[in-house]
Design an enzyme around this catalytic site. Structure first.
Site, PDB file in Angstrom:
ATOM      1  N   CYS A 102      43.130  41.150  41.047  1.00 31.24           N
ATOM      2  CA  CYS A 102      43.182  42.583  41.475  1.00 31.24           C
ATOM      3  C   CYS A 102      42.724  43.377  40.198  1.00 31.24           C
ATOM      4  O   CYS A 102      43.485  43.346  39.085  1.00 31.24           O
ATOM      5  CB  CYS A 102      44.600  42.746  41.757  1.00 31.24           C
ATOM      6  SG  CYS A 102      45.311  44.231  41.616  1.00 31.24           S
TER       7      CYS A 102
ATOM      8  N   CYS B  45      45.293  46.034  38.931  1.00 33.29           N
ATOM      9  CA  CYS B  45      46.462  45.440  38.361  1.00 33.29           C
ATOM     10  C   CYS B  45      45.790  45.206  36.880  1.00 33.29           C
ATOM     11  O   CYS B  45      46.908  45.458  36.038  1.00 33.29           O
ATOM     12  CB  CYS B  45      46.735  44.122  38.912  1.00 33.29           C
ATOM     13  SG  CYS B  45      47.090  44.373  40.763  1.00 33.29           S
TER      14      CYS B  45
END
Ligand SMILES: [Zn+2]
Length: 140
Positions: A65, A68
């Site tokens: 991600c 993230c």
């Protein structure tokens, strides 16, 4: 209050006045308020989020991600700055899918604050450093 050790997960009783005094773990002598996010797993989660009385901010993330990844530095900076208000922990949603499911995490990054087993705040999506700081101050 009871505070879990980031190193050995042992519980320590620490008075509020001693929080600013760099308290150490009575079991392993590690600093209790290390200012560094800890890795949460199904094994240690309950100790840090339920038994410890120190509120914990949890970042649900995954390796693949992008948002993230960029949020990780912001989260680490906050962990250092707010070490006397919160414990910071990270849940790798791929390694710990049962924890993500338990909290109904549908998108990452997702943040929750837990105090003695109760969710007191949650936030979906990454925050800027300033917004994260404001969110933490609003909930402490
Ligand atoms: Zn310890």
């Amino acid at each position: 209050m009871l505070i879990s050790c980031p190193q050995c997960a042992g519980l320590n009783r620490v008075s509020d006045q001693r929080l600013s005094d760099n308290p150490q773990c009575g079991h392993c002598q590690s600093p209790l308020l290390s200012g560094v996010p800890i890795t949460l797993t199904a094994q240690n989660f309950s100790r840090h989020a339920n038994q410890s009385e120190f509120p914990i901010v949890i970042d649900f993330w995954a390796d693949w991600c992008g948002p993230c990844q960029s949020f990780a530095a912001t989260f680490s900076a906050a962990a250092s700055r707010f070490s006397q208000q919160y414990r910071f922990g990270k849940v790798d949603t791929q390694a710990q899918p049962q924890l993500a499911a338990q909290f109904g995490i549908r998108s990452i990054p997702s943040l929750i604050i837990i105090k003695q087993g109760t969710i007191i705040a949650q936030q979906a999506g990454a925050l800027s450093g300033a917004d994260l700081q404001q969110w933490l101050m609003a909930n402490s």
